[in-house]
Design a protein around this motif. Sequence first.
Motif, PDB file in Angstrom:
ATOM      1  N   PHE A   1       0.838  -1.199   0.000  1.00  0.00           N
ATOM      2  CA  PHE A   1       0.000   0.000   0.000  1.00  0.00           C
ATOM      3  C   PHE A   1       0.876   1.253   0.000  1.00  0.00           C
ATOM      4  N   GLN A   2       0.624   2.140  -0.928  1.00  0.00           N
ATOM      5  CA  GLN A   2       1.413   3.363  -1.035  1.00  0.00           C
ATOM      6  C   GLN A   2       0.679   4.567  -0.451  1.00  0.00           C
ATOM      7  N   MET A   3      -0.646   4.530  -0.470  1.00  0.00           N
ATOM      8  CA  MET A   3      -1.449   5.619   0.104  1.00  0.00           C
ATOM      9  C   MET A   3      -2.357   4.993   1.146  1.00  0.00           C
ATOM     10  N   GLN A   4      -1.776   4.698   2.304  1.00  0.00           N
ATOM     11  CA  GLN A   4      -2.499   3.917   3.298  1.00  0.00           C
ATOM     12  C   GLN A   4      -3.807   4.569   3.729  1.00  0.00           C
ATOM     13  N   THR A   5      -3.818   5.875   3.892  1.00  0.00           N
ATOM     14  CA  THR A   5      -5.043   6.540   4.330  1.00  0.00           C
ATOM     15  C   THR A   5      -6.155   6.376   3.302  1.00  0.00           C
ATOM     16  N   VAL A   6      -5.817   6.508   2.047  1.00  0.00           N
ATOM     17  CA  VAL A   6      -6.811   6.344   0.987  1.00  0.00           C
ATOM     18  C   VAL A   6      -7.316   4.908   0.951  1.00  0.00           C
ATOM     19  N   ASP A   7      -6.395   3.953   0.903  1.00  0.00           N
ATOM     20  CA  ASP A   7      -6.784   2.551   0.786  1.00  0.00           C
ATOM     21  C   ASP A   7      -7.571   2.091   2.012  1.00  0.00           C
ATOM     22  N   HIS A   8      -7.165   2.541   3.165  1.00  0.00           N
ATOM     23  CA  HIS A   8      -7.863   2.212   4.404  1.00  0.00           C
ATOM     24  C   HIS A   8      -9.292   2.771   4.373  1.00  0.00           C
ATOM     25  N   SER A   9      -9.413   4.024   3.985  1.00  0.00           N
ATOM     26  CA  SER A   9     -10.722   4.674   3.948  1.00  0.00           C
ATOM     27  C   SER A   9     -11.646   4.015   2.937  1.00  0.00           C
ATOM     28  N   VAL A  10     -11.103   3.720   1.773  1.00  0.00           N
ATOM     29  CA  VAL A  10     -11.910   3.122   0.713  1.00  0.00           C
ATOM     30  C   VAL A  10     -12.366   1.719   1.106  1.00  0.00           C
ATOM     31  N   ALA A  11     -11.458   0.909   1.657  1.00  0.00           N
ATOM     32  CA  ALA A  11     -11.837  -0.437   2.080  1.00  0.00           C
ATOM     33  C   ALA A  11     -12.931  -0.387   3.144  1.00  0.00           C
ATOM     34  N   SER A  12     -12.790   0.517   4.090  1.00  0.00           N
ATOM     35  CA  SER A  12     -13.809   0.681   5.127  1.00  0.00           C
ATOM     36  C   SER A  12     -15.165   1.035   4.530  1.00  0.00           C
ATOM     37  N   ALA A  13     -15.167   1.971   3.577  1.00  0.00           N
ATOM     38  CA  ALA A  13     -16.422   2.406   2.964  1.00  0.00           C
ATOM     39  C   ALA A  13     -17.079   1.283   2.166  1.00  0.00           C
ATOM     40  N   VAL A  14     -16.281   0.544   1.393  1.00  0.00           N
ATOM     41  CA  VAL A  14     -16.832  -0.538   0.574  1.00  0.00           C
ATOM     42  C   VAL A  14     -17.399  -1.655   1.444  1.00  0.00           C
ATOM     43  N   LEU A  15     -16.665  -2.013   2.485  1.00  0.00           N
ATOM     44  CA  LEU A  15     -17.097  -3.104   3.352  1.00  0.00           C
ATOM     45  C   LEU A  15     -18.216  -2.700   4.297  1.00  0.00           C
ATOM     46  N   GLY A  16     -18.402  -1.397   4.486  1.00  0.00           N
ATOM     47  CA  GLY A  16     -19.462  -0.928   5.366  1.00  0.00           C
ATOM     48  C   GLY A  16     -19.173  -1.147   6.829  1.00  0.00           C
ATOM     49  N   ILE A  17     -17.893  -1.094   7.193  1.00  0.00           N
ATOM     50  CA  ILE A  17     -17.506  -1.245   8.594  1.00  0.00           C
ATOM     51  C   ILE A  17     -16.595  -0.079   8.970  1.00  0.00           C
ATOM     52  N   PRO A  18     -16.484   0.233  10.263  1.00  0.00           N
ATOM     53  CA  PRO A  18     -15.652   1.381  10.668  1.00  0.00           C
ATOM     54  C   PRO A  18     -14.184   1.164  10.331  1.00  0.00           C
ATOM     55  N   MET A  19     -13.459   2.268  10.200  1.00  0.00           N
ATOM     56  CA  MET A  19     -12.031   2.166   9.897  1.00  0.00           C
ATOM     57  C   MET A  19     -11.274   1.406  10.970  1.00  0.00           C
ATOM     58  N   ASP A  20     -11.708   1.519  12.243  1.00  0.00           N
ATOM     59  CA  ASP A  20     -10.968   0.806  13.280  1.00  0.00           C
ATOM     60  C   ASP A  20     -11.276  -0.688  13.294  1.00  0.00           C
ATOM     61  N   ALA A  21     -12.129  -1.133  12.368  1.00  0.00           N
ATOM     62  CA  ALA A  21     -12.363  -2.569  12.183  1.00  0.00           C
ATOM     63  C   ALA A  21     -11.607  -3.106  10.976  1.00  0.00           C
TER      64      ALA A  21
END
Length: 725
Positions: free
Chosen positions: A366-386
């Motif tokens: 992962f090169q843009m961790q904040t972006v990838d983290h945020s996007v994965a959270s949004a797609v999966l429908g779970i909080p970022m801390d999950a």
Amino acid sequence: MLHYLEHALAAPKPSRRSFLKLSAGALGGLLLGAKLPNTAMAQNGDDGLIQPFVHITPDNRIIVLSKHLDKGQGAATGLATLVAEELDADPAQVAVEFAPSNPQVYANLAFGIQGTGGSTAMSNSWSQYREAGAAARAMLVSAAADAWGVAPDAITVAAGRLTSGENSASFGEMAGPAASQAVPEAVTLKAPEDWVLIGKTMNRVELPAKTKGSVGMFGVDVQPDDVLIAVTARPPRFGGTVVSVDAAEALAMPGVQQVLTIPQGVVVVADNTWRAMQARDALNIEWDFSNAENRGTDALQAEYRALLDQTGLPAGTRGTGAAKLADAAELVELDFSFPFLAHAQLEPLNVTIEFDGSRARLWSGFQMQTVDHSVASAVLGIPMDAVEIHTTWAGGSFGRRAIADGHYAAEAAMIGKAWLEATGAPQPIKMIYSREDDIKGGYYRPMHMHRVRAGVDGDGNLSGWDHRIVGQGIFFGTAFEEYLVKDGVDHSSVEGVVDTPYAIPDMSTEVHHTEVGVPILWWRSVGHTHTAYVMEVMMDRLARAAGRDPVEFRLAHLEGEPRLAAALRRAVSAAGDLPEGLHRGVAVHKSFNSYVGEVADIRMREDGTVKVEKVTCAIDCGVAINPDNVVAQVEGAMAYGLSGVLREEITMTDGEVDQFNYPDYTPLRMTDMPEVVVEIIESTEDPTGVGEPGTPPIGPAVANAVAAATGQVVTDLPFSKHGLA
């Protein structure tokens, strides 16, 4: 999905002193993806001394947590050097692990989110990581002083040991007691004359693992138990959508577990990569191309050329602009054309995901961790801390892994979610691109065209410059648009022109931003890949129109840019006399706050192709933290840029990409590689970019050498279109 990133960008940037705000208990929470507290928590010392950027273990290891992805550019070793220098550590005891995703602590201070790019890894970490090392050292010294009953200034530290008289301890032996010491509010960094590691060559921290081929090092190597492989059949034209799928034949093939439809296309999940790819080939998919990009390269180029005849958006004006051309004694007018370019990094994109419906773990380079983290959270429908983001080493990027829309993290998340909905059984799944998927998959360096009219007066000085640019803007539609698009002008299309360091008193620049359905992305050195080529070829042509030496002409227009002028002089001096039978071209360019001059010596073969025999580079990048790595990066950047101009191009027929792999998207071959000499200009300035600045000058330096040899000015890239490669 990008609104998450927008919020991150809008938040206050973290301080480089963030290392003072976290200790053991908090780091444990951080590794689980939890929100960080604002104050430090106590440590019990059982695990040694833990701080956000450095962990000293009881067994005497120093683990530096790298907030930056290392994709071969040496960032991990650079950060380790900074920490080890201020710790007075033995480099042999230093290892690097990648930091978890948490922009509150690990943000890139240059742009406020956790990510690597823009040749900022060392420059934004320069003070932060040295201070982290100095703070850990102070805590070790304080603990030793308490243990030995001496004053802190009676303790010396060298090569990973603390000593006072007959007392001596390794860092590991003192790490536990140091954990209970107060974190210093301020630290004093070493003076340059006291550096032991900075400015020297420290061995690459990952070299042993790479040499041994350690399993699990790269994202593509991640192999959880029972992992399945997912490959996606994507529409052959950008913007196409699935109408129907006949998956009967694919599902009947051995090892195939599921066929899933997601927005990106149709996914085959199987028990190994080969079976997944074979089954994908067996799918019968009907596509809808009514909203796709259906134009081919010829049609796009015709539209771009038409725009060159039309007034564009004003991007910048100096003096009287183009009006000064009326006073020119000689005019040079050239049109330039640059194709789409793929990144073609060695390791194709991949993400491994485990998702059980409430928590997820993802592994990749992962090169843009904040972006990838945020996007994965949004797609999966779970909080970022999950959602846990595990960054691995990456086999190249050149911009390809730094995705503003997080598309490959999103695709992996969609696959994980679709699998769970289809089967109800959580399963680790590795989504992987083939080389062909990546070459045909878009996110290219955008196609651009330039038209330049420039003049010189009777005294041989510049007299007016009119510059028009046509191409897609990279930052439109991304969370970065607010910062890098001003008055409708995307800075990535005009950088290197509107801010040229050349003293051009009268200059006007316009731009047309086109709407094309081809996904685009930054490519090593971004807009400088085409703007430097245009500026440096034009400067050579103008010098010759003025009857002046190309080097002298440049220097005359760089009187206010001593560092750039010095880079040019150093490169020319180091190149020495031109050997008989060779031809020489020069170029100089500033990008990412670094200054690079390059001299290309070429030979024209009997078949009319060009062989670059030698390239001499000079770089001023501030303090060279690891000189050997600086040399390697300049060599690699030069080679990448040379590869881009010789043969590489992405073309389309009726919207479908023509190239598929290295045989027809042809990177630099070993026989193409010239001798390379790199001169590092000594500097006391803070470090600046290294990974990209060597790329822009090489194309025009070779083009200018070809013009010197043959009189042919190459303005339509790549060189192979003209029989030159």
